[in-house]
Scaffold this active site. Sequence first.
Site, PDB file in Angstrom:
ATOM      1  N   HIS D  17       0.840  -1.191   0.000  1.00 48.91           N
ATOM      2  CA  HIS D  17       0.000   0.000   0.000  1.00 48.91           C
ATOM      3  C   HIS D  17       0.884   1.253   0.000  1.00 48.91           C
ATOM      4  O   HIS D  17       2.091   1.178   0.118  1.00 48.91           O
ATOM      5  CB  HIS D  17      -0.977   0.024   1.200  1.00 48.91           C
ATOM      6  CG  HIS D  17      -0.416   0.491   2.503  1.00 48.91           C
ATOM      7  ND1 HIS D  17      -1.173   1.119   3.462  1.00 48.91           N
ATOM      8  CD2 HIS D  17       0.840   0.414   3.024  1.00 48.91           C
ATOM      9  CE1 HIS D  17      -0.432   1.397   4.513  1.00 48.91           C
ATOM     10  NE2 HIS D  17       0.793   1.002   4.280  1.00 48.91           N
ATOM     11  N   CYS D  36       5.613   6.884   4.103  1.00 51.78           N
ATOM     12  CA  CYS D  36       4.425   6.105   3.725  1.00 51.78           C
ATOM     13  C   CYS D  36       3.819   6.598   2.422  1.00 51.78           C
ATOM     14  O   CYS D  36       2.948   5.940   1.855  1.00 51.78           O
ATOM     15  CB  CYS D  36       3.378   6.154   4.834  1.00 51.78           C
ATOM     16  SG  CYS D  36       3.966   5.407   6.360  1.00 51.78           S
ATOM     17  N   HIS D  42       5.000   0.319  -0.383  1.00 54.83           N
ATOM     18  CA  HIS D  42       5.740  -0.560   0.530  1.00 54.83           C
ATOM     19  C   HIS D  42       4.700  -1.576   1.007  1.00 54.83           C
ATOM     20  O   HIS D  42       3.630  -1.678   0.403  1.00 54.83           O
ATOM     21  CB  HIS D  42       6.357   0.249   1.679  1.00 54.83           C
ATOM     22  CG  HIS D  42       5.372   0.962   2.516  1.00 54.83           C
ATOM     23  ND1 HIS D  42       4.771   2.144   2.111  1.00 54.83           N
ATOM     24  CD2 HIS D  42       4.817   0.658   3.709  1.00 54.83           C
ATOM     25  CE1 HIS D  42       3.912   2.536   3.041  1.00 54.83           C
ATOM     26  NE2 HIS D  42       3.926   1.647   4.012  1.00 54.83           N
ATOM     27  N   HIS D  44       3.195  -4.670   4.201  1.00 55.01           N
ATOM     28  CA  HIS D  44       3.122  -5.150   5.580  1.00 55.01           C
ATOM     29  C   HIS D  44       2.629  -6.595   5.633  1.00 55.01           C
ATOM     30  O   HIS D  44       1.896  -7.041   4.753  1.00 55.01           O
ATOM     31  CB  HIS D  44       2.143  -4.286   6.399  1.00 55.01           C
ATOM     32  CG  HIS D  44       2.562  -2.859   6.529  1.00 55.01           C
ATOM     33  ND1 HIS D  44       3.641  -2.475   7.281  1.00 55.01           N
ATOM     34  CD2 HIS D  44       2.061  -1.719   5.992  1.00 55.01           C
ATOM     35  CE1 HIS D  44       3.783  -1.154   7.205  1.00 55.01           C
ATOM     36  NE2 HIS D  44       2.845  -0.670   6.423  1.00 55.01           N
ATOM     37  N   ASP D  82      -5.025 -10.424   0.328  1.00 55.85           N
ATOM     38  CA  ASP D  82      -3.730 -11.094   0.498  1.00 55.85           C
ATOM     39  C   ASP D  82      -2.928 -11.114  -0.809  1.00 55.85           C
ATOM     40  O   ASP D  82      -3.437 -11.494  -1.857  1.00 55.85           O
ATOM     41  CB  ASP D  82      -3.946 -12.532   0.986  1.00 55.85           C
ATOM     42  CG  ASP D  82      -2.634 -13.194   1.365  1.00 55.85           C
ATOM     43  OD1 ASP D  82      -1.735 -12.509   1.870  1.00 55.85           O
ATOM     44  OD2 ASP D  82      -2.524 -14.418   1.151  1.00 55.85           O
ATOM     45  N   HIS D  83      -1.660 -10.712  -0.682  1.00 56.16           N
ATOM     46  CA  HIS D  83      -0.758 -10.640  -1.837  1.00 56.16           C
ATOM     47  C   HIS D  83      -1.266  -9.666  -2.899  1.00 56.16           C
ATOM     48  O   HIS D  83      -0.985  -9.819  -4.089  1.00 56.16           O
ATOM     49  CB  HIS D  83      -0.477 -12.035  -2.416  1.00 56.16           C
ATOM     50  CG  HIS D  83       0.509 -12.807  -1.591  1.00 56.16           C
ATOM     51  ND1 HIS D  83       0.174 -13.357  -0.386  1.00 56.16           N
ATOM     52  CD2 HIS D  83       1.821 -13.095  -1.782  1.00 56.16           C
ATOM     53  CE1 HIS D  83       1.234 -13.960   0.125  1.00 56.16           C
ATOM     54  NE2 HIS D  83       2.243 -13.825  -0.690  1.00 56.16           N
ATOM     55  N   GLU D 127      -0.773  -3.371  11.887  1.00 52.52           N
ATOM     56  CA  GLU D 127      -0.029  -3.006  10.675  1.00 52.52           C
ATOM     57  C   GLU D 127       1.435  -3.413  10.851  1.00 52.52           C
ATOM     58  O   GLU D 127       2.083  -3.885   9.925  1.00 52.52           O
ATOM     59  CB  GLU D 127      -0.147  -1.505  10.436  1.00 52.52           C
ATOM     60  CG  GLU D 127       0.394  -1.076   9.100  1.00 52.52           C
ATOM     61  CD  GLU D 127       0.131   0.397   8.835  1.00 52.52           C
ATOM     62  OE1 GLU D 127      -0.872   0.696   8.158  1.00 52.52           O
ATOM     63  OE2 GLU D 127       0.902   1.256   9.305  1.00 52.52           O
TER      64      GLU D 127
END
Lengths: 139, 139, 139, 139, 139, 139
Positions: D17, D36, D42, D44, D82-83, D127
Site C-alpha cells: 500500500h 508512507c 511498501h 506489511h 492477500d498478496h 499493521e
Amino acid sequence: MSEIVSVYRKEHFNSAHRLNNPKWTPERNKEVFGKCNLPNYHGHNYELIVKVTGEIDPATGYVMDMKVLSDIISEQVLERFDHRNLNEDVPEFKELNPTAENIAVVIFRLLRPAIDEHLALQIRLFETPRNYVDYPASS
Amino acid sequence: MSEIVSVYRKEHFNSAHRLNNPKWTPERNKEVFGKCNLPNYHGHNYELIVKVTGEIDPATGYVMDMKVLSDIISEQVLERFDHRNLNEDVPEFKELNPTAENIAVVIFRLLRPAIDEHLALQIRLFETPRNYVDYPASS
Amino acid sequence: MSEIVSVYRKEHFNSAHRLNNPKWTPERNKEVFGKCNLPNYHGHNYELIVKVTGEIDPATGYVMDMKVLSDIISEQVLERFDHRNLNEDVPEFKELNPTAENIAVVIFRLLRPAIDEHLALQIRLFETPRNYVDYPASS
Amino acid sequence: MSEIVSVYRKEHFNSAHRLNNPKWTPERNKEVFGKCNLPNYHGHNYELIVKVTGEIDPATGYVMDMKVLSDIISEQVLERFDHRNLNEDVPEFKELNPTAENIAVVIFRLLRPAIDEHLALQIRLFETPRNYVDYPASS
Amino acid sequence: MSEIVSVYRKEHFNSAHRLNNPKWTPERNKEVFGKCNLPNYHGHNYELIVKVTGEIDPATGYVMDMKVLSDIISEQVLERFDHRNLNEDVPEFKELNPTAENIAVVIFRLLRPAIDEHLALQIRLFETPRNYVDYPASS
Amino acid sequence: MSEIVSVYRKEHFNSAHRLNNPKWTPERNKEVFGKCNLPNYHGHNYELIVKVTGEIDPATGYVMDMKVLSDIISEQVLERFDHRNLNEDVPEFKELNPTAENIAVVIFRLLRPAIDEHLALQIRLFETPRNYVDYPASS
C-alpha cells in the site's frame, strides 16, 4: 468515513526500581514485597502500549499520526524513565512506590496534557511478559 | 492515589481433551467437531490470563499482589488441569464439552470465590496462539 | 548467485501424549517422569521448524519452494500427528517414548526421504515456549 | 451454561500500500505521510484478529465454530487483500486512504453481513507489531 | 535410538546494572556507554536460554531431564542474579563490566561444573528482545 | 576475558515486492510463484537479525557496540529498503528476484564492507513469522 477507532502505539524503556513503603519497618517491607524490596534495585524491560480513541480524520485516514504519538511518548515518558532508576531519578516516585499500577497512572498523567482533549487515552504497561496493567481499567 | 486499574497475570497449563456431545450420534459429532472429535484425545498448551480490576491500595501500590494471584491460580486451576485429561480427570467436564468457551467459564467459577469480592474478574484463555476467548465478554 | 542458504518453515500440530517406559515399574515411571507420566495423557501445541540448507536456484531465487516444503510437512507429519494421541495413534511411538527428543528424530526420518538428497535437513521442535530441541544437534 | 463470551480468531495477509490524499499537493502529502507516501508502495504482514461476542450454544459449547469464522474471513477478506496492492487492487481503497484505521473499518463492513446478526463483531488490525487499531473502538 | 540432539530450556531473571570501566574517566565512560553508564542503574528482563547437546538416553528418551536442568539454572544463576543489582550484588562483576557478552560468559562458568561433562553447553542471553548474545559463539 | 561470542541485533523494514523471472513466460511465472507473482506487488514487515562473531574487547566488554551496529544497518540497509519497492527502487533487484534468500545475500554484501574484517557476519531474514532464511547457511 467518520468512525470511532482505537489506535495503539507500543514503545519500551529499561529502568531499575525497587518496591518499598517508607512508613513501614524493613521487616514489614520484606514480608510484603519479598525480592522486589532488595536494597540495591533490580530492573525491567518495560513495554508500554498507549491507546488513543477518537474519530478518523477524513483528510488523513488517521485518528492520530502514530509518528506524532511516538514523539510525544519519547518526550514525556522515555526521556524521563529510560535507562533511569525510577526511585532515584524520577521525582514522581520519590514518595510513590513504583509498582506497575503506579507507573501506569504516572504515565497517564504525563501524557494526558500532551494529547488532544477530544481523544480518550489509556495506558497498558508490561512489567514482564506475564505481569501487566491497564489504566484507566478496561471494561 | 486511589485509582481503578486492571492487573493481569499470565499462567499456562498443558492438557489433553476432545470435543464431543454425548447426546449426538458419532456421525453428527464428527461432522460438527471434525478432528477435535477424534477418540484418543489431542492437547494444547493453554495460556491463561487472569484480569483483576479494582482500586490501588495506597499502602502497597498494588491492586492485588501478583504473587498471591499466581498462587490462587495454581491452587484452583493448575493443580486440577495441568498435565491432565480435561474430559477424564476434571469433574466439571464430565457433562460439559471442554471447548475454550466452557473452560473459561469453569475457570472463572473456580477463581471467583478465592478473590476479594470488591475486585472484578475476567478470564482470557488461549487454546492456540490463533484461537482465544474472554469470559465475561469484553466490551 | 549460487550461494548456500538455510531456509526455515514453521508449522504446528496439537497432540496428546504421556511419557512412560514400559520396562519400568509404575513407581519408577512416576519418579522419573512426574506429571508427564499421568495415565490419561496431557497435550501440547507443538511448534515445528523445518530447516533446509542448500544452494539458491538461480532461476527461482529459492533454495526450495516454501509452499512445496509446507505441503510435504503436512503430508508426512501433520496428517499423522495433528489432533492425535502420539502414544496411541502413531505407530512409531508404540515402543518409543514420545519425548520432544524422540519426536524430533521421528519427524526427521519421516521428512528425509521426501526432500531432495542434496539438501541438508534439520528439525527444531518446541514442546512448550520454554522447552525445545534440535535434531541433528546444531553446532 | 448460556454465558456471554468473546471469541477471537487470528489470521494474516500480506499486502502493498501507500498513503496519499489525492486532493492534496505532492508536497502536502509528503509532509503529512512521510515515507508512507513514497510512490512505488511498501508493504506489511497485516495480522487480523476478529472478535465475535455472543452466547455459548449449549449443544456445541461454541459461540461460533472457529473453522466457520476462519472460512468467512478467508472468503471475505484474505481472497481480496492477500498478496494484493490495496490501492490498486481493492475497489474500497480507490477513494479511501488505506490507513490501518480505514482498513479495519472496511474489513468490518465486509464481515458484518456474513456473521449472525445476534453476534457482536470487532476488528483488531496490526499493521506492524508496534502499531495497531480496533474498530469499533474498545472501551 | 542413540542420536545426538540439542535441548533448550528458557528461564528469565530481572536485574539492575550499569556499564562502566573504572580505569577510564567519567567522560570516556559516558562517551562509550552513553545512557548505559548513568550512575543510578537501569535494568532488564533477561531471557536466558541454556542449550545442552548430547546423546538421547534410550531408557528415558531424554538428553537431560528439563526439570533437573531448570533446577540447576535456578540454583546456579537465578538465585544469584534475579532481583539483584549485578554490579553491586554479584561478586563476578565487581571487576568485570556486566555487558550481555560478559554475563553470558559468567553464566557459562557457573553452569559448566553442574552439568555432566559429556554434554556440550551453550548460553544464549537476551538483554532486550532486539539485543542478544551466544557463548560459546555459534557457527 | 577474551572469549569468542556471537552478538545479535534485530531491526525491521517494510517493503513491497513481487517475484518474477523475466526470462520466463507469464504463465510459467504464475505457475512457479503463484500469488507472489501478482503484478501490482504485495509486501512484508521484514525482520532482520544481524549476527556478528568475535572476541570480547576487554576494555568495553563488547564484541561490537550494538549502537554502532544498529547505525550501520540503518545506513546500509534500512535507508535503501524501508518503505520502498524492492523491485522498483533497489538497484540490486533490477535483475535479481527479491526472494528472502536473495535479499539476505544482498544485505550481507551491503553490510560486509562496513564491519571489521576480524568479525564474522551472518544474516537472518524473516519474510513472515513462519518463513525465514540464514546467509551464510548455519551449520
